[in-house]
Design an enzyme around this catalytic site. Structure first.
Site, short mmCIF file in Angstrom:
data_model
loop_
_atom_site.label_atom_id
_atom_site.label_comp_id
_atom_site.label_asym_id
_atom_site.label_seq_id
_atom_site.Cartn_x
_atom_site.Cartn_y
_atom_site.Cartn_z
N ASN A 1 -4.79 45.72 -18.74
CA ASN A 1 -6.25 45.84 -18.76
C ASN A 1 -6.62 47.33 -18.81
OD1 ASN A 1 -8.94 46.25 -17.76
ND2 ASN A 1 -8.96 44.13 -17.08
N THR B 1 -16.05 45.19 -9.35
CA THR B 1 -15.14 44.58 -10.32
C THR B 1 -15.29 43.08 -10.12
OG1 THR B 1 -12.82 44.38 -11.02
CG2 THR B 1 -13.21 44.83 -8.69
N THR B 2 -14.54 42.28 -10.89
CA THR B 2 -14.70 40.83 -10.76
C THR B 2 -14.25 40.42 -9.35
OG1 THR B 2 -14.06 40.76 -13.06
CG2 THR B 2 -14.20 38.67 -11.93
N GLY C 1 -4.51 46.11 -14.31
CA GLY C 1 -5.31 47.22 -14.82
C GLY C 1 -5.29 48.43 -13.92
N HIS C 2 -5.99 48.32 -12.80
CA HIS C 2 -6.30 49.50 -11.98
C HIS C 2 -5.07 50.34 -11.64
CE1 HIS C 2 -8.97 51.64 -9.12
NE2 HIS C 2 -7.81 51.89 -8.55
N HIS D 1 -5.46 40.60 -10.70
CA HIS D 1 -6.38 41.30 -9.80
C HIS D 1 -5.64 41.90 -8.60
CE1 HIS D 1 -10.67 42.19 -9.21
NE2 HIS D 1 -10.20 42.57 -8.04
N GLY D 2 -5.67 43.20 -8.56
CA GLY D 2 -5.12 43.91 -7.41
C GLY D 2 -3.60 43.93 -7.35
N GLU E 1 -11.98 39.30 -21.79
CA GLU E 1 -12.63 38.75 -20.59
C GLU E 1 -14.13 38.75 -20.81
OE1 GLU E 1 -11.76 40.94 -17.08
OE2 GLU E 1 -9.63 40.54 -17.22
N ARG F 1 -18.89 60.34 -18.30
CA ARG F 1 -19.47 61.56 -18.85
C ARG F 1 -20.20 61.36 -20.18
NH1 ARG F 1 -17.30 67.58 -18.70
NH2 ARG F 1 -17.44 67.01 -16.51
N ARG G 1 -18.70 43.99 -20.42
CA ARG G 1 -19.63 43.40 -19.45
C ARG G 1 -21.05 43.42 -20.00
NH1 ARG G 1 -17.20 43.57 -13.93
NH2 ARG G 1 -19.24 42.87 -13.29
N ASP H 1 -9.78 48.62 -19.20
CA ASP H 1 -11.22 48.87 -18.97
C ASP H 1 -11.48 50.22 -18.32
OD1 ASP H 1 -11.83 46.38 -19.95
OD2 ASP H 1 -12.10 45.45 -17.98
N HIS H 2 -10.60 50.61 -17.38
CA HIS H 2 -10.88 51.84 -16.63
C HIS H 2 -10.78 53.10 -17.48
CE1 HIS H 2 -11.73 49.87 -13.06
NE2 HIS H 2 -10.57 49.92 -12.44
N GLU I 1 -6.06 31.74 -14.92
CA GLU I 1 -5.57 33.00 -14.34
C GLU I 1 -5.93 32.95 -12.87
OE1 GLU I 1 -6.37 36.72 -16.38
OE2 GLU I 1 -6.43 37.79 -14.45
N ARG J 1 -20.83 48.67 -18.69
CA ARG J 1 -20.49 49.82 -17.83
C ARG J 1 -19.18 50.49 -18.24
NH1 ARG J 1 -19.08 46.81 -12.22
NH2 ARG J 1 -21.19 46.08 -12.55
N HIS K 1 -12.76 43.88 -21.11
CA HIS K 1 -13.91 43.13 -20.62
C HIS K 1 -15.17 43.88 -21.04
CE1 HIS K 1 -15.95 41.29 -16.74
NE2 HIS K 1 -16.60 40.99 -17.85
#
Ligand code: PXP
Length: 248
Positions: free
Chosen positions: A8, A108-109, A220-221, A198-199, A78, A19, A53, A10-11, A159, A57, A51
């Site tokens: 993922n 986040t989700t 992702g993160h 997730h996580g 997503e 910025r 959104r 997204d970040h 998932e 964002r 994702h």
């Protein structure tokens, strides 16, 4: 088949938007989600997850189309269950859609989709996407009622939301692992492909890998955080190697 890794990114867009949200056409607008997808591919990612959104964002619609066009990997899109996103998915034609709950306030989700409670509003979306050849996954809490509703609605995949597992302290962790195990078993017995996300990070991965029947992890993160130090290609390679040896 070995356990697959969906990355993922997204970040990467989160950082660019911090910025350049108002200057996306600037030659200075960086970092690029497209380059991140290339780097993840080079590190051995099996799919790319993004994702878009409702509030835009992080990922923008144009990121999604560019990645779809230029990256030769399955795309997992997503999305929240809105008319706008269904229309976008039908144009984008990702390989998979993962339906997620979405509220504007969340960082986040935060929880799984209530497939059982929202069955009536999800049914049409699932069949529209499937008629367009897109496989559908439901991002759900590891709850038998949600697994059963996902089967009933005709999703190909679930998932399992691993957020509670990831955030549990030592006492709570084994209970959360047991919930994931039961949900994975039920999903598998119901003919669903079982993914998780997730996580997830290298600290909790070993325990997560005691859950049976997992096909793909969506991460992702931690990969983006690690990439600040070693680059995304290496971060993905490290995660892939930590996932090796998983026995379905
Ligand atoms: N799966 C879903 C459905 C998500 O919404 C997210 C977070 O965007 C992830 C997986 C990845 O979670 P994390 O960024 O914590 O690895």
């Amino acid at each position: 088949m070995s356990l697959l890794l969906g990355v993922n990114i997204d970040h990467v867009a989160t950082l660019r938007q911090a910025r350049y949200a108002d200057m996306l056409d600037s030659m200075n607008a960086e970092p690029s989600p497209l380059i991140a997808a290339e780097d993840a591919h080079a590190g051995g990612a099996d799919s790319i997850t993004i994702h878009v959104r409702g509030d835009r964002r992080h990922m923008q619609e144009r990121d999604a189309f560019e990645i779809r066009e230029k990256i030769d990997l399955p795309l997992n899109f997503e999305m929240g269950n809105t008319e706008e996103m269904v229309a976008m998915a039908l144009k984008l034609r990702p390989d998979f859609v993962c339906l997620v709950p979405e509220t504007r306030e969340e960082v986040t989700t935060e929880g799984g989709l209530d497939v059982n409670g929202l069955y009536g509003s999800l049914e049409g979306t699932v069949s529209q996407l499937q008629q367009a050849g897109i496989k559908v996954s439901m991002f759900i809490d590891p709850d038998p009622c949600q697994v059963e509703a996902s089967r009933r609605i005709g999703a190909e995949m679930i998932e399992l939301h691993t957020g509670c597992f990831a955030n549990a302290d030592r006492e709570g962790r084994s209970g959360e692992t047991d919930r994931l195990k039961s949900a994975a078993e039920l999903g598998y017995q119901s003919g669903l492909q079982v993914n998780a996300g997730h996580g997830i990070n290298v600290q909790n991965l070993a325990e997560l890998l005691t859950v049976p029947h997992l096909s793909e992890l969506n991460i992702g993160h931690t990969l983006i955080a690690r990439s600040v130090r070693v680059g995304l290609t290496v971060a993905v390679q490290e995660m892939r190697s930590a996932m090796k040896g998983y026995a379905l």
